[in-house]
Design an enzyme around this catalytic site. Structure first.
Site, PDB file in Angstrom:
ATOM      1  N   PHE A   1      -9.896  -4.943  11.677  1.00 38.52           N
ATOM      2  CA  PHE A   1     -11.194  -4.659  11.074  1.00 38.52           C
ATOM      3  C   PHE A   1     -11.208  -5.163   9.639  1.00 38.52           C
ATOM      4  O   PHE A   1     -12.039  -4.807   8.859  1.00 38.52           O
ATOM      5  CB  PHE A   1     -11.520  -3.162  11.145  1.00 38.52           C
TER       6      PHE A   1
ATOM      7  N   TYR B   1       0.786  -1.232   0.000  1.00 37.14           N
ATOM      8  CA  TYR B   1       0.000   0.000   0.000  1.00 37.14           C
ATOM      9  C   TYR B   1       0.819   1.285   0.000  1.00 37.14           C
ATOM     10  O   TYR B   1       0.250   2.367  -0.109  1.00 37.14           O
ATOM     11  CB  TYR B   1      -0.965  -0.018   1.187  1.00 37.14           C
TER      12      TYR B   1
END
Length: 409
Positions: free
Chosen positions: A409, A123
């Site tokens: 998450f 990323y």
């Protein structure tokens, strides 16, 4: 390749989620896990890439409020459930989803995007920087003792059914979320996430157990853990696997750690995901008997540089001009003057001469105060253009205590 990238429809969720499971190995989650994530999923913030009738790419974004230095909770898009089908790798699927997603996040008015990465190298090219780290520990409890501060013996411990104790544990979480940057204010439904107890997460150990710490009838801490009985040639050699442990004061904290390190028939405690400055490191009698490993945790991306930098406070007064590079979100590129202190901050466009040059990924890494601008400069990722500016800015950006993401998450 002709594909169609679009916002997910609720009727497509099961197929979409199944493609996500396949991309991560094809091991299906339990019905309980799947049902919870279906409930928590924000379908209108979820993207799918389709090749005909087949979903070949997935990406979602939760609506979070994240604590930042100074105690404020800032809107942040929690990037999640990102996958690309093995049949469609290296065809621009991920880039197209990241492009659309960051454009959406900007339109939603959320200055930050955050994620945890299955592979940390992915990323950075989209402007994310590694902002928090975590510790994993393996404690040899035959050799290690826990130092108990005054008041520890006055803490009462008792077992409680995991579901019955859930609300008391959640109250402890709510009392502690503002202490460290990088924590989320959990909205309804998220309190159920720590209660998930799939056998795949137990490492062959018992179902989750819970012990509450109480003082004067009030719950002041808790631990959720698994017990893994084992026997060797010389006798019992079991281990405890700590899932979550938290408390409101040092005495309760020490009481809970002393408990898990002293359970009969065990000789080790395995701890997953603790802060890098966890007080536990100062409680153990012999740190060499604790195998400590650090890994990356939360990756942060500034979607709106000015709003994000103005949303937090700074340890010491700072007045610095950044020259920011951001090829993926060019609206952030250029010079920004940050002025701030412990009371507040502002960050505006400027034509003044720059003091520091860096990319948006370095700002993301330093944003929560856990990675110093000086260390990034030492790696050649930040350039000092005005003598003395780096030391001042690096000190101002710091955070005590260290930032931490307590759950994924």
């Amino acid at each position: 390749m002709t594909t169609d990238l679009r916002v997910l429809d609720r009727s497509e969720w099961d197929h979409w989620y199944g493609r996500l499971e396949l991309a991560f190995g094809g091991v299906l989650e339990t019905q309980e896990e799947r049902a919870l994530y279906r409930e928590l999923a924000e379908v209108d913030r979820s993207l799918g890439v389709w090749d005909g009738d087949e979903c070949v790419g997935t990406a979602g974004a939760f609506s979070f409020r994240m604590s930042v230095p100074g105690g404020a909770f800032v809107p942040a898009a929690g990037v999640t459930m990102v996958s690309v089908a093995a049949t469609h790798r290296r065809r621009g699927v991920l880039t197209s989803m990241m492009r659309r997603q960051l454009d959406d996040v900007r339109e939603w008015g959320e200055p930050l995007a955050v994620l945890t990465a299955s592979e940390p190298e992915i990323y950075g090219r989209f402007g994310y920087g590694i902002a928090t780290h975590l510790l994993n520990l393996e404690i040899d409890t035959n050799r290690v003792r826990i130092a108990a501060p005054a008041g520890t013996d006055g803490v009462r411990l008792r077992f409680a059914p995991v579901t019955d104790a859930a609300e008391a544990c959640e109250r402890i979480y709510r009392r502690t979320i503002g202490v460290r940057p990088g924590m989320f204010a959990r909205t309804p439904g998220w309190e159920r996430l720590p209660l998930l107890d799939p056998p795949s997460e137990r490492e062959g150990a018992s179902p989750m157990q819970c012990v509450l710490a109480e003082r004067d009838g009030e719950v002041v801490g808790f631990v959720r853990f698994h017990n893994k009985p084992q026997w060797g040639a010389s006798g019992p050699d079991g281990s405890i696997i700590v899932r979550q442990l938290d408390a409101v004061d040092p005495a309760a904290y020490a009481a809970l750690w002393r408990f898990v390190c002293g359970i009969d028939l065990t000789s080790s405690v395995t701890v997953r995901n603790r802060p890098v400055d966890d007080p536990l490191l100062s409680m153990v009698s012999d740190i060499r008997r604790c195998v400590v490993r650090m890994k990356d945790s939360l990756h942060v991306r500034l979607v709106d540089v000015g709003t994000a930098l103005a949303a937090r406070t700074y340890q010491t007064p700072v007045d610095v001009v950044f020259e920011v590079a951001d090829t993926f979100c060019p609206w952030n590129e250029g010079r920004w003057r940050l002025t701030g202190d412990m009371k507040g901050a502002s960050c505006e466009r400027t034509q003044d001469a720059p003091d520091l040059a860096l990319s948006v990924a370095e700002l993301g890494a330093a944003y929560l105060g856990g990675v110093s601008l000086s260390s990034l400069a030492g790696a050649g990722r930040v350039r000092e253009l005005r003598e003395g500016a780096l030391a001042v800015a690096s000190l101002a950006f710091g955070s005590d205590p260290a930032p931490w993401l307590p759950h994924g998450f």
